[in-house]
Design an enzyme around this catalytic site. Structure first.
Site, PDB file in Angstrom:
ATOM      1  N   ASP A  94     -34.206   0.892   6.034  1.00 17.57           N
ATOM      2  CA  ASP A  94     -35.202  -0.035   5.139  1.00 17.57           C
ATOM      3  C   ASP A  94     -34.374  -1.106   4.932  1.00 17.57           C
ATOM      4  O   ASP A  94     -33.189  -1.187   4.749  1.00 17.57           O
ATOM      5  CB  ASP A  94     -35.184   0.774   3.599  1.00 17.57           C
ATOM      6  CG  ASP A  94     -36.228   0.086   2.844  1.00 17.57           C
ATOM      7  OD1 ASP A  94     -37.006  -0.580   3.381  1.00 17.57           O
ATOM      8  OD2 ASP A  94     -36.084   0.575   1.665  1.00 17.57           O
ATOM      9  N   HIS A 190     -40.797  -5.110  -5.860  1.00 19.87           N
ATOM     10  CA  HIS A 190     -39.659  -3.850  -5.815  1.00 19.87           C
ATOM     11  C   HIS A 190     -39.064  -3.725  -7.220  1.00 19.87           C
ATOM     12  O   HIS A 190     -39.129  -4.409  -7.886  1.00 19.87           O
ATOM     13  CB  HIS A 190     -38.388  -4.622  -5.010  1.00 19.87           C
ATOM     14  CG  HIS A 190     -38.539  -4.586  -3.552  1.00 19.87           C
ATOM     15  ND1 HIS A 190     -38.224  -5.741  -2.989  1.00 19.87           N
ATOM     16  CD2 HIS A 190     -38.915  -3.609  -2.631  1.00 19.87           C
ATOM     17  CE1 HIS A 190     -38.606  -5.504  -1.412  1.00 19.87           C
ATOM     18  NE2 HIS A 190     -39.030  -4.201  -1.209  1.00 19.87           N
ATOM     19  N   HIS A 233     -44.302  -2.579   1.133  1.00 19.74           N
ATOM     20  CA  HIS A 233     -43.155  -2.128   0.411  1.00 19.74           C
ATOM     21  C   HIS A 233     -43.357  -2.209  -1.304  1.00 19.74           C
ATOM     22  O   HIS A 233     -44.592  -2.646  -1.578  1.00 19.74           O
ATOM     23  CB  HIS A 233     -42.021  -3.325   0.670  1.00 19.74           C
ATOM     24  CG  HIS A 233     -41.345  -3.255   2.043  1.00 19.74           C
ATOM     25  ND1 HIS A 233     -39.946  -2.951   2.105  1.00 19.74           N
ATOM     26  CD2 HIS A 233     -41.764  -3.157   3.186  1.00 19.74           C
ATOM     27  CE1 HIS A 233     -39.785  -2.809   3.186  1.00 19.74           C
ATOM     28  NE2 HIS A 233     -40.759  -2.927   3.969  1.00 19.74           N
ATOM     29  N   GLY A 234     -42.346  -1.976  -1.852  1.00 25.56           N
ATOM     30  CA  GLY A 234     -42.363  -2.084  -3.518  1.00 25.56           C
ATOM     31  C   GLY A 234     -43.688  -1.158  -4.176  1.00 25.56           C
ATOM     32  O   GLY A 234     -44.405  -1.779  -4.810  1.00 25.56           O
ATOM     33  N   ASN A 276     -44.084   2.423   1.095  1.00 24.32           N
ATOM     34  CA  ASN A 276     -42.693   2.497   0.607  1.00 24.32           C
ATOM     35  C   ASN A 276     -42.617   2.899  -1.031  1.00 24.32           C
ATOM     36  O   ASN A 276     -43.113   2.129  -1.743  1.00 24.32           O
ATOM     37  CB  ASN A 276     -41.836   1.341   0.885  1.00 24.32           C
ATOM     38  CG  ASN A 276     -41.538   1.079   2.375  1.00 24.32           C
ATOM     39  OD1 ASN A 276     -42.161   1.805   3.092  1.00 24.32           O
ATOM     40  ND2 ASN A 276     -40.766   0.243   2.378  1.00 24.32           N
ATOM     41  N   ILE A 277     -42.182   4.276  -1.105  1.00 20.56           N
ATOM     42  CA  ILE A 277     -42.024   4.670  -2.707  1.00 20.56           C
ATOM     43  C   ILE A 277     -40.471   5.180  -2.846  1.00 20.56           C
ATOM     44  O   ILE A 277     -40.086   6.015  -2.286  1.00 20.56           O
ATOM     45  CB  ILE A 277     -42.926   5.644  -3.007  1.00 20.56           C
ATOM     46  CG1 ILE A 277     -44.440   5.401  -2.651  1.00 20.56           C
ATOM     47  CG2 ILE A 277     -42.789   6.189  -4.148  1.00 20.56           C
ATOM     48  CD1 ILE A 277     -45.494   6.428  -2.771  1.00 20.56           C
ATOM     49  N   ASP A 278     -40.043   4.202  -3.622  1.00 21.08           N
ATOM     50  CA  ASP A 278     -38.585   4.713  -3.854  1.00 21.08           C
ATOM     51  C   ASP A 278     -38.427   4.722  -5.587  1.00 21.08           C
ATOM     52  O   ASP A 278     -38.005   5.992  -6.081  1.00 21.08           O
ATOM     53  CB  ASP A 278     -37.628   3.454  -3.637  1.00 21.08           C
ATOM     54  CG  ASP A 278     -36.013   3.962  -3.674  1.00 21.08           C
ATOM     55  OD1 ASP A 278     -35.910   5.071  -4.124  1.00 21.08           O
ATOM     56  OD2 ASP A 278     -35.513   2.892  -3.422  1.00 21.08           O
ATOM     57  N   SER A 279     -38.681   3.826  -6.274  1.00 18.59           N
ATOM     58  CA  SER A 279     -38.436   4.028  -7.779  1.00 18.59           C
ATOM     59  C   SER A 279     -38.893   5.181  -8.220  1.00 18.59           C
ATOM     60  O   SER A 279     -38.418   5.568  -9.260  1.00 18.59           O
ATOM     61  CB  SER A 279     -38.952   2.558  -8.338  1.00 18.59           C
ATOM     62  OG  SER A 279     -38.415   1.535  -7.928  1.00 18.59           O
TER      63      SER A 279
HETATM   64 ZN   LIG Z   1     -38.639  -3.231   0.600  1.00 19.24          ZN
END
Ligand SMILES: [Zn+2]
Length: 331
Positions: A94, A190, A233-234, A276-279
């Protein structure tokens, strides 16, 4: 000691994106940097029969160690088989920021890399992305490029404002660079503070509703490059029950606002084929651990609080594949 991702049992994104575009769903790209996150991702995706992209930022790679990551990814493949279903698994970098980082990841078994040249001038972005594509394609590794800049903060990636992707540029960028997919900026962001409250409106229950994604830009991009895989993203939704649990148990999160899941559901049905999944994963894990620390001050075995955190993560990831991305049942 270079290793090919093919020897680790991983796949690149090519076939997955083709099917996702045709089938009108999106592949989840979940970030991870430790064992419990990886177990939760694999368990959720095996249970819901979803293909998955295991995603690692440059910072996460430093945190976890490059050699361990290689074996963790191989372990993820074997673990999925042991759980009873051989789902396709991608190991993806990433926000790669240099050619050298992308090269190193490819040597350590990544099947896909992102080169993010979006902070450079257009010409420099094209040249850098082209260089990474030429190297990566020799090894059958797929490459994600980016045009436009997302607002927000995530690891080393920081930007104050959105710079929306210009649809006029995408065709030229894709043909000059040879990228396999393109990350675009249409209003996702993000981090866990995606918008300021003053950018939002309130609904009848007083809940903050963020400004809608720019589907008009997405549609204009799709017209320029029909069928080409698009990446968002984000795209965490920042579930408010996690924020509440965190703050009820000593946390101090402020102004947390995410992307509504119905907007991501809509995007999944378009040319968007990777989200995209992070948080959201960070929030789920922190909420569970904070709650257990307050409820069980006598606990000191990490398995006591990491186990339930892993369960919570798994629930979250399964919810995403079934209800948001539509990737469940597609493996
Ligand atoms: Zn990103």
């Amino acid at each position: 000691m270079a290793v090919s991702y093919k020897d680790l049992g991983l796949v690149n994104t090519k076939e997955l994106f083709k099917k996702a575009t045709e089938g009108k769903y999106a592949i989840p790209a979940f970030n991870f940097n430790n064992m419990e996150q990886m177990q939760a991702i694999v368990q959720a995706c095996v249970e819901t029969k979803s293909p998955v992209i295991l995603q690692v930022s440059g910072g996460a790679r430093k945190y976890a160690n490059q050699t361990l990551l290689r074996y963790m990814a191989q372990g993820a493949v074997e673990y999925a088989k042991e759980l009873g279903y051989n789902i396709p698994i991608v190991l993806h970098l990433d926000h790669g920021d240099t050619f050298e980082l992308c090269q190193s990841c490819i040597e350590y078994g990544f099947s896909s890399v992102m080169i993010d040249g979006s902070h450079h001038s257009y010409e420099e972005n094209v040249a850098l992305t082209r260089k990474v594509v030429e190297y990566a394609h020799k090894y059958d590794v797929t490459v994600e490029g980016e045009l436009g800049v997302l607002a927000g903060i995530e690891d080393d990636v920081v930007a104050e404002h959105h710079t929306y992707t210009q649809p006029e540029e995408v065709q030229d960028f894709v043909s000059k660079t040879g990228v396999d997919s393109l990350a675009i900026s249409i209003g996702t962001s993000h981090g866990a503070n995606k918008f300021k409250p003053e950018q939002c409106t309130r609904n009848a229950e007083g809940i903050l509703i963020p400004p809608p994604l720019r589907f008009d830009i997405l549609e204009a991009i799709e017209k320029k490059i029909p069928g080409f895989p698009i990446v968002l993203h984000g795209s965490s939704s920042v579930p408010q029950q996690y924020v509440k649990t965190i703050n009820d148990n000593g946390g101090k999160l402020k102004d947390t606002i995410g992307i509504p899941e119905d907007e991501l559901r809509r995007a999944s049905k378009s040319a968007v084929c990777k989200i995209n999944i992070d948080s959201d994963g960070r929030l789920a894990m922190t909420a569970s651990i904070r709650e257990n620390f307050i409820q069980h001050p006598e606990w000191f075995d990490p398995r006591q609080y990491l186990g339930p955190a892993r369960e919570e993560l798994k629930k979250l990831y399964a919810h995403k594949t079934v209800n948001v991305l539509g990737s469940a049942g597609k493996a």
